[in-house]
Write a protein that holds these residues in place. Structure first.
Motif, PDB file in Angstrom:
ATOM      1  N   PRO A  29     -13.650   8.719   1.299  1.00  0.00           N
ATOM      2  CA  PRO A  29     -12.384   8.106   1.712  1.00  0.00           C
ATOM      3  C   PRO A  29     -12.438   6.579   1.591  1.00  0.00           C
ATOM      4  N   ILE A  30     -11.290   5.993   1.244  1.00  0.00           N
ATOM      5  CA  ILE A  30     -11.230   4.538   1.073  1.00  0.00           C
ATOM      6  C   ILE A  30     -10.145   3.928   1.955  1.00  0.00           C
ATOM      7  N   ASP A  31     -10.343   2.654   2.266  1.00  0.00           N
ATOM      8  CA  ASP A  31      -9.376   1.907   3.064  1.00  0.00           C
ATOM      9  C   ASP A  31      -8.261   1.415   2.144  1.00  0.00           C
ATOM     10  N   MET A  32      -7.038   1.826   2.449  1.00  0.00           N
ATOM     11  CA  MET A  32      -5.877   1.380   1.680  1.00  0.00           C
ATOM     12  C   MET A  32      -4.845   0.712   2.595  1.00  0.00           C
ATOM     13  N   GLN A  33      -5.277   0.168   3.716  1.00  0.00           N
ATOM     14  CA  GLN A  33      -4.392  -0.484   4.680  1.00  0.00           C
ATOM     15  C   GLN A  33      -3.269   0.440   5.143  1.00  0.00           C
ATOM     16  N   ALA A  34      -3.645   1.649   5.522  1.00  0.00           N
ATOM     17  CA  ALA A  34      -2.671   2.611   6.033  1.00  0.00           C
ATOM     18  C   ALA A  34      -2.100   2.113   7.360  1.00  0.00           C
ATOM     19  N   PRO A  35      -0.866   2.486   7.676  1.00  0.00           N
ATOM     20  CA  PRO A  35      -0.270   2.031   8.933  1.00  0.00           C
ATOM     21  C   PRO A  35      -1.025   2.516  10.169  1.00  0.00           C
ATOM     22  N   ASP A  36      -1.737   3.639  10.066  1.00  0.00           N
ATOM     23  CA  ASP A  36      -2.519   4.138  11.204  1.00  0.00           C
ATOM     24  C   ASP A  36      -4.004   3.769  11.096  1.00  0.00           C
ATOM     25  N   PHE A  37      -4.353   2.952  10.095  1.00  0.00           N
ATOM     26  CA  PHE A  37      -5.708   2.447   9.868  1.00  0.00           C
ATOM     27  C   PHE A  37      -6.717   3.526   9.454  1.00  0.00           C
ATOM     28  N   LYS A  38      -6.245   4.736   9.145  1.00  0.00           N
ATOM     29  CA  LYS A  38      -7.146   5.801   8.704  1.00  0.00           C
ATOM     30  C   LYS A  38      -7.416   5.648   7.212  1.00  0.00           C
ATOM     31  N   LYS A  39      -8.665   5.935   6.830  1.00  0.00           N
ATOM     32  CA  LYS A  39      -9.019   5.883   5.420  1.00  0.00           C
ATOM     33  C   LYS A  39      -8.361   7.053   4.682  1.00  0.00           C
ATOM     34  N   VAL A  40      -8.028   6.806   3.425  1.00  0.00           N
ATOM     35  CA  VAL A  40      -7.360   7.804   2.591  1.00  0.00           C
ATOM     36  C   VAL A  40      -8.392   8.752   1.996  1.00  0.00           C
ATOM     37  N   TYR A  41      -8.143  10.053   2.154  1.00  0.00           N
ATOM     38  CA  TYR A  41      -9.006  11.077   1.565  1.00  0.00           C
ATOM     39  C   TYR A  41      -8.230  11.955   0.579  1.00  0.00           C
TER      40      TYR A  41
ATOM     41  N   SER B  47       0.824  -1.204   0.000  1.00  0.00           N
ATOM     42  CA  SER B  47       0.000   0.000   0.000  1.00  0.00           C
ATOM     43  C   SER B  47       0.864   1.263   0.000  1.00  0.00           C
ATOM     44  N   THR B  48       0.410   2.253  -0.739  1.00  0.00           N
ATOM     45  CA  THR B  48       1.104   3.541  -0.770  1.00  0.00           C
ATOM     46  C   THR B  48       0.493   4.524   0.224  1.00  0.00           C
ATOM     47  N   ALA B  49      -0.436   4.060   1.047  1.00  0.00           N
ATOM     48  CA  ALA B  49      -0.999   4.903   2.104  1.00  0.00           C
ATOM     49  C   ALA B  49       0.088   5.128   3.153  1.00  0.00           C
ATOM     50  N   VAL B  50       0.295   6.394   3.528  1.00  0.00           N
ATOM     51  CA  VAL B  50       1.358   6.721   4.475  1.00  0.00           C
ATOM     52  C   VAL B  50       0.832   7.131   5.849  1.00  0.00           C
ATOM     53  N   GLY B  51      -0.479   7.248   5.988  1.00  0.00           N
ATOM     54  CA  GLY B  51      -1.077   7.648   7.256  1.00  0.00           C
ATOM     55  C   GLY B  51      -1.685   9.029   7.187  1.00  0.00           C
ATOM     56  N   ASN B  52      -2.456   9.370   8.209  1.00  0.00           N
ATOM     57  CA  ASN B  52      -3.136  10.665   8.291  1.00  0.00           C
ATOM     58  C   ASN B  52      -4.076  10.908   7.110  1.00  0.00           C
ATOM     59  N   GLY B  53      -4.590   9.838   6.495  1.00  0.00           N
ATOM     60  CA  GLY B  53      -5.524   9.983   5.387  1.00  0.00           C
ATOM     61  C   GLY B  53      -4.873  10.295   4.056  1.00  0.00           C
ATOM     62  N   ILE B  54      -3.552  10.119   3.965  1.00  0.00           N
ATOM     63  CA  ILE B  54      -2.801  10.479   2.762  1.00  0.00           C
ATOM     64  C   ILE B  54      -2.148   9.231   2.148  1.00  0.00           C
ATOM     65  N   ALA B  55      -2.133   9.197   0.812  1.00  0.00           N
ATOM     66  CA  ALA B  55      -1.425   8.145   0.078  1.00  0.00           C
ATOM     67  C   ALA B  55      -0.579   8.806  -1.004  1.00  0.00           C
ATOM     68  N   ILE B  56       0.496   8.124  -1.387  1.00  0.00           N
ATOM     69  CA  ILE B  56       1.387   8.617  -2.444  1.00  0.00           C
ATOM     70  C   ILE B  56       1.516   7.526  -3.521  1.00  0.00           C
ATOM     71  N   PRO B  57       0.450   7.292  -4.276  1.00  0.00           N
ATOM     72  CA  PRO B  57       0.546   6.285  -5.342  1.00  0.00           C
ATOM     73  C   PRO B  57       1.557   6.716  -6.397  1.00  0.00           C
ATOM     74  N   HIS B  58       2.229   5.731  -6.976  1.00  0.00           N
ATOM     75  CA  HIS B  58       3.216   6.001  -8.010  1.00  0.00           C
ATOM     76  C   HIS B  58       3.517   4.716  -8.762  1.00  0.00           C
ATOM     77  N   PRO B  59       3.905   4.835 -10.018  1.00  0.00           N
ATOM     78  CA  PRO B  59       4.321   3.644 -10.764  1.00  0.00           C
ATOM     79  C   PRO B  59       5.603   3.065 -10.164  1.00  0.00           C
ATOM     80  N   ARG B  60       5.827   1.792 -10.389  1.00  0.00           N
ATOM     81  CA  ARG B  60       7.034   1.133  -9.880  1.00  0.00           C
ATOM     82  C   ARG B  60       8.275   1.531 -10.653  1.00  0.00           C
ATOM     83  N   ARG B  61       8.076   2.071 -11.832  1.00  0.00           N
ATOM     84  CA  ARG B  61       9.210   2.444 -12.681  1.00  0.00           C
ATOM     85  C   ARG B  61       8.883   3.765 -13.372  1.00  0.00           C
ATOM     86  N   PRO B  62       9.900   4.494 -13.767  1.00  0.00           N
ATOM     87  CA  PRO B  62       9.650   5.733 -14.523  1.00  0.00           C
ATOM     88  C   PRO B  62       8.943   5.402 -15.844  1.00  0.00           C
TER      89      PRO B  62
END
Length: 156
Positions: free
Chosen positions: A92-104, A59-74
């Motif tokens: 907001p959706i559940d992305m298995q964030a480390p703090d369990f907060k949904k991503v907004y 998951s690219t969810a980093v916590g506090n309702g924020i995620a940083i999605p990105h491709p694996r390669r340029p």
């Protein structure tokens, strides 16, 4: 201070700030990619696939309702095309964030090299540690306001 070409404010100014809908990660990515101005040679469908491939690894969810999605390669080689697409989620959706907060809020990072990617992530990390930024982000500011807020937080 972060080198300008890697700064979050510059990356956001090159990208979009949009509102996305969807009940799943893939639906949200599809909504975002269909609205965003993408670098030449990248289609909405190909970017959704790249983002989903990365999300399946971890998951690219980093916590506090924020995620940083990105491709694996340029996906491109022109560093002028690098950008961040900021998306506020209608639901907001559940992305298995480390703090369990949904991503907004998502900051989709598109970069031309691994080195650029790491430095841009560092720039975003500075923002995400800033309480004023996190509080203001919850208000879902528009592009110009978000850029001003980001610039203010980058110089502290």
């Amino acid at each position: 201070m972060i080198e300008e070409s890697y700064s979050a404010s510059v990356l956001i100014s090159k990208g979009d700030v949009i509102v996305a809908s969807g009940d799943t990660v893939e639906e949200v990515f599809s909504s975002i990619c269909s609205q965003a101005k993408l670098p030449s040679g990248i289609t909405a469908d190909s970017l959704v696939k790249e983002l989903m491939d990365r999300e399946k690894v971890l998951s690219t969810a980093v916590g506090n309702g924020i995620a940083i999605p990105h491709p694996r390669r340029p996906l491109f080689s022109n560093s002028d095309e690098c950008r961040a697409i900021v998306a506020y989620l209608k639901t907001p959706i559940d992305m298995q964030a480390p703090d369990f907060k949904k991503v907004y809020a998502m900051f989709i990072l598109l970069s031309a090299s691994s080195q650029f990617h790491i430095k841009a992530l560092s720039s975003l990390a500075v923002l995400f540690k800033n309480d004023e930024f996190k509080k203001s982000l919850q208000m879902k500011p528009g592009k110009e306001e978000l850029i001003r807020l980001t610039q203010k937080c980058e110089v502290k």
